[in-house]
Write a protein that holds these residues in place. Structure first.
Motif, PDB file in Angstrom:
ATOM      1  N   GLN A  19       0.880  -1.160   0.040  1.00  0.00           N
ATOM      2  CA  GLN A  19       0.001  -0.021   0.066  1.00  0.00           C
ATOM      3  C   GLN A  19       0.856   1.181  -0.126  1.00  0.00           C
ATOM      4  OE1 GLN A  19      -3.687  -0.158   2.500  1.00  0.00           O
ATOM      5  NE2 GLN A  19      -2.486  -2.056   3.373  1.00  0.00           N
ATOM      6  N   LEU A  20       2.262   0.917   0.393  1.00  0.00           N
ATOM      7  CA  LEU A  20       3.005   2.234   0.379  1.00  0.00           C
ATOM      8  C   LEU A  20       3.123   2.512  -1.039  1.00  0.00           C
ATOM      9  CD1 LEU A  20       4.780   4.235   2.036  1.00  0.00           C
ATOM     10  CD2 LEU A  20       6.582   2.627   1.861  1.00  0.00           C
ATOM     11  N   PRO A  21       3.092   3.767  -1.587  1.00  0.00           N
ATOM     12  CA  PRO A  21       3.269   4.087  -2.962  1.00  0.00           C
ATOM     13  C   PRO A  21       4.710   3.816  -3.386  1.00  0.00           C
ATOM     14  CG  PRO A  21       2.031   5.610  -2.036  1.00  0.00           C
ATOM     15  CD  PRO A  21       2.396   4.983  -0.901  1.00  0.00           C
ATOM     16  N   ALA A  22       4.898   3.337  -4.609  1.00  0.00           N
ATOM     17  CA  ALA A  22       6.334   3.139  -5.062  1.00  0.00           C
ATOM     18  C   ALA A  22       7.073   4.303  -4.895  1.00  0.00           C
ATOM     19  CB  ALA A  22       6.278   2.556  -6.459  1.00  0.00           C
ATOM     20  N   ARG A  23       6.516   5.538  -5.234  1.00  0.00           N
ATOM     21  CA  ARG A  23       7.473   6.754  -5.215  1.00  0.00           C
ATOM     22  C   ARG A  23       7.928   7.098  -3.932  1.00  0.00           C
ATOM     23  NH1 ARG A  23       2.090   8.844  -5.237  1.00  0.00           N
ATOM     24  NH2 ARG A  23       1.788  10.508  -3.928  1.00  0.00           N
ATOM     25  N   VAL A  24       7.060   6.705  -2.724  1.00  0.00           N
ATOM     26  CA  VAL A  24       7.625   6.815  -1.602  1.00  0.00           C
ATOM     27  C   VAL A  24       8.777   5.637  -1.265  1.00  0.00           C
ATOM     28  CG1 VAL A  24       6.875   6.820   0.837  1.00  0.00           C
ATOM     29  CG2 VAL A  24       5.420   7.936  -0.774  1.00  0.00           C
ATOM     30  N   ARG A  25       8.271   4.558  -1.604  1.00  0.00           N
ATOM     31  CA  ARG A  25       9.407   3.406  -1.323  1.00  0.00           C
ATOM     32  C   ARG A  25      10.735   3.930  -1.953  1.00  0.00           C
ATOM     33  NH1 ARG A  25       6.698  -0.813  -4.037  1.00  0.00           N
ATOM     34  NH2 ARG A  25       4.622  -0.105  -3.642  1.00  0.00           N
ATOM     35  N   THR A  26      10.758   4.658  -2.887  1.00  0.00           N
ATOM     36  CA  THR A  26      12.220   4.811  -3.647  1.00  0.00           C
ATOM     37  C   THR A  26      12.781   6.207  -3.233  1.00  0.00           C
ATOM     38  OG1 THR A  26      11.169   5.784  -5.725  1.00  0.00           O
ATOM     39  CG2 THR A  26      11.786   3.438  -5.511  1.00  0.00           C
ATOM     40  N   MET A  27      11.938   6.940  -2.443  1.00  0.00           N
ATOM     41  CA  MET A  27      12.443   8.158  -2.011  1.00  0.00           C
ATOM     42  C   MET A  27      13.796   8.236  -1.343  1.00  0.00           C
ATOM     43  SD  MET A  27       9.093  10.457  -0.995  1.00  0.00           S
ATOM     44  CE  MET A  27       7.860  10.885  -1.949  1.00  0.00           C
ATOM     45  N   ASP A  28      14.107   7.470  -0.506  1.00  0.00           N
ATOM     46  CA  ASP A  28      15.593   7.608   0.109  1.00  0.00           C
ATOM     47  C   ASP A  28      16.610   7.092  -0.985  1.00  0.00           C
ATOM     48  OD1 ASP A  28      14.601   4.733   0.164  1.00  0.00           O
ATOM     49  OD2 ASP A  28      15.726   4.183   1.702  1.00  0.00           O
ATOM     50  N   ASP A  29      16.211   6.471  -1.863  1.00  0.00           N
ATOM     51  CA  ASP A  29      17.113   6.064  -3.031  1.00  0.00           C
ATOM     52  C   ASP A  29      17.261   7.269  -3.792  1.00  0.00           C
ATOM     53  OD1 ASP A  29      17.010   3.474  -2.257  1.00  0.00           O
ATOM     54  OD2 ASP A  29      15.600   2.933  -3.718  1.00  0.00           O
ATOM     55  N   SER A  30      16.660   8.397  -3.878  1.00  0.00           N
ATOM     56  CA  SER A  30      16.955   9.606  -4.737  1.00  0.00           C
ATOM     57  C   SER A  30      17.705  10.679  -4.114  1.00  0.00           C
ATOM     58  CB  SER A  30      15.878   9.937  -5.214  1.00  0.00           C
ATOM     59  OG  SER A  30      14.794  10.252  -4.079  1.00  0.00           O
ATOM     60  N   GLY A  31      18.369  10.458  -2.831  1.00  0.00           N
ATOM     61  CA  GLY A  31      18.964  11.290  -2.242  1.00  0.00           C
ATOM     62  C   GLY A  31      18.260  12.062  -1.230  1.00  0.00           C
ATOM     63  N   ASN A  32      17.231  11.830  -1.011  1.00  0.00           N
ATOM     64  CA  ASN A  32      16.516  12.514  -0.028  1.00  0.00           C
ATOM     65  C   ASN A  32      16.628  12.135   1.394  1.00  0.00           C
ATOM     66  OD1 ASN A  32      14.825  14.315  -1.714  1.00  0.00           O
ATOM     67  ND2 ASN A  32      13.577  12.393  -2.443  1.00  0.00           N
ATOM     68  N   ARG A  33      16.427  12.620   2.410  1.00  0.00           N
ATOM     69  CA  ARG A  33      16.498  12.026   4.015  1.00  0.00           C
ATOM     70  C   ARG A  33      14.954  11.969   4.188  1.00  0.00           C
ATOM     71  NH1 ARG A  33      19.657  16.619   6.708  1.00  0.00           N
ATOM     72  NH2 ARG A  33      17.997  17.596   5.456  1.00  0.00           N
ATOM     73  N   LEU A  34      14.909  10.791   4.908  1.00  0.00           N
ATOM     74  CA  LEU A  34      13.396  10.438   5.635  1.00  0.00           C
ATOM     75  C   LEU A  34      13.422  10.819   6.871  1.00  0.00           C
ATOM     76  CD1 LEU A  34      12.636   7.216   3.472  1.00  0.00           C
ATOM     77  CD2 LEU A  34      12.113   9.687   2.922  1.00  0.00           C
ATOM     78  N   ALA A  35      12.253  11.275   7.316  1.00  0.00           N
ATOM     79  CA  ALA A  35      11.975  11.610   8.801  1.00  0.00           C
ATOM     80  C   ALA A  35      10.929  11.105   9.190  1.00  0.00           C
ATOM     81  CB  ALA A  35      12.325  13.153   8.858  1.00  0.00           C
ATOM     82  N   VAL A  36      10.666  10.949  10.463  1.00  0.00           N
ATOM     83  CA  VAL A  36       9.530  10.451  11.149  1.00  0.00           C
ATOM     84  C   VAL A  36       9.560  11.195  12.440  1.00  0.00           C
ATOM     85  CG1 VAL A  36      10.285   8.461  12.016  1.00  0.00           C
ATOM     86  CG2 VAL A  36       7.744   8.588  11.339  1.00  0.00           C
ATOM     87  N   SER A  37       8.259  11.471  12.914  1.00  0.00           N
ATOM     88  CA  SER A  37       8.192  12.232  14.195  1.00  0.00           C
ATOM     89  C   SER A  37       8.153  11.050  15.419  1.00  0.00           C
ATOM     90  CB  SER A  37       6.944  13.027  14.530  1.00  0.00           C
ATOM     91  OG  SER A  37       6.723  13.396  15.827  1.00  0.00           O
ATOM     92  N   ILE A  38       8.839  11.484  16.370  1.00  0.00           N
ATOM     93  CA  ILE A  38       8.975  10.466  17.794  1.00  0.00           C
ATOM     94  C   ILE A  38       7.405  10.079  18.168  1.00  0.00           C
ATOM     95  CG2 ILE A  38       9.058  12.342  19.353  1.00  0.00           C
ATOM     96  CD1 ILE A  38      10.803   8.763  19.226  1.00  0.00           C
ATOM     97  N   ALA A  39       6.503  11.084  17.741  1.00  0.00           N
ATOM     98  CA  ALA A  39       5.086  10.975  18.070  1.00  0.00           C
ATOM     99  C   ALA A  39       4.639   9.767  17.268  1.00  0.00           C
ATOM    100  CB  ALA A  39       4.310  12.396  17.788  1.00  0.00           C
ATOM    101  N   SER A  40       4.972   9.463  16.354  1.00  0.00           N
ATOM    102  CA  SER A  40       4.665   8.088  15.572  1.00  0.00           C
ATOM    103  C   SER A  40       4.903   7.101  16.210  1.00  0.00           C
ATOM    104  CB  SER A  40       5.084   8.026  14.148  1.00  0.00           C
ATOM    105  OG  SER A  40       4.755   9.091  13.227  1.00  0.00           O
ATOM    106  N   SER A  41       5.954   6.815  16.932  1.00  0.00           N
ATOM    107  CA  SER A  41       6.275   5.618  17.892  1.00  0.00           C
ATOM    108  C   SER A  41       5.241   5.533  19.072  1.00  0.00           C
ATOM    109  CB  SER A  41       7.767   5.656  18.446  1.00  0.00           C
ATOM    110  OG  SER A  41       8.061   6.755  19.204  1.00  0.00           O
ATOM    111  N   TRP A  42       5.023   6.678  19.677  1.00  0.00           N
ATOM    112  CA  TRP A  42       3.989   6.861  20.764  1.00  0.00           C
ATOM    113  C   TRP A  42       2.721   6.340  20.058  1.00  0.00           C
ATOM    114  CZ3 TRP A  42       4.924  12.470  22.658  1.00  0.00           C
ATOM    115  CH2 TRP A  42       6.104  12.411  23.249  1.00  0.00           C
ATOM    116  N   GLU A  43       2.095   6.907  19.003  1.00  0.00           N
ATOM    117  CA  GLU A  43       0.975   6.563  18.329  1.00  0.00           C
ATOM    118  C   GLU A  43       0.944   4.974  18.175  1.00  0.00           C
ATOM    119  OE1 GLU A  43      -1.961   7.304  14.410  1.00  0.00           O
ATOM    120  OE2 GLU A  43       0.014   8.284  14.741  1.00  0.00           O
TER     121      GLU A  43
END
Length: 91
Positions: A19-43
């Motif tokens: 369900q994760l779109p392919a363009r999101v799956r490959t974002m880290d391969d294109s030199g982008n830095r991925l981030a997630v909030s610590i709030a996600s781990s709480w959720e």
């Protein structure tokens, strides 16, 4: 570019869910830095403790995978609370 992903996308990434779109799956391969909030781990932890979410691993496994995959874990700072009375404004 730094890209902030939401909790659901983070879960899909962790679970290698189609369900994760392919363009999101490959974002880290294109030199982008991925981030997630610590709030996600709480959720995620809350939903797992209420048995509303079942993952293939526990929260420690998920966070380890995040680090291994180069995710930046964003903290929650007092300034993010943004109280309308100014009590939490950065100063």
């Amino acid at each position: 570019m730094k890209l902030l992903i939401d909790t659901q996308s983070f879960i899909w990434f962790f679970e290698a869910d189609e369900q994760l779109p392919a363009r999101v799956r490959t974002m880290d391969d294109s030199g982008n830095r991925l981030a997630v909030s610590i709030a996600s781990s709480w959720e995620i932890t809350i939903k797992m403790s209420l048995q509303k979410l079942k993952l293939s691993g526990n929260i420690e496994t998920l966070m380890n995978k995040a680090f291994i995959n180069g995710f930046e874990i964003l903290p929650i700072e007092p300034a993010h609370l943004g109280g309308s009375d100014g009590c939490c404004a950065a100063g």
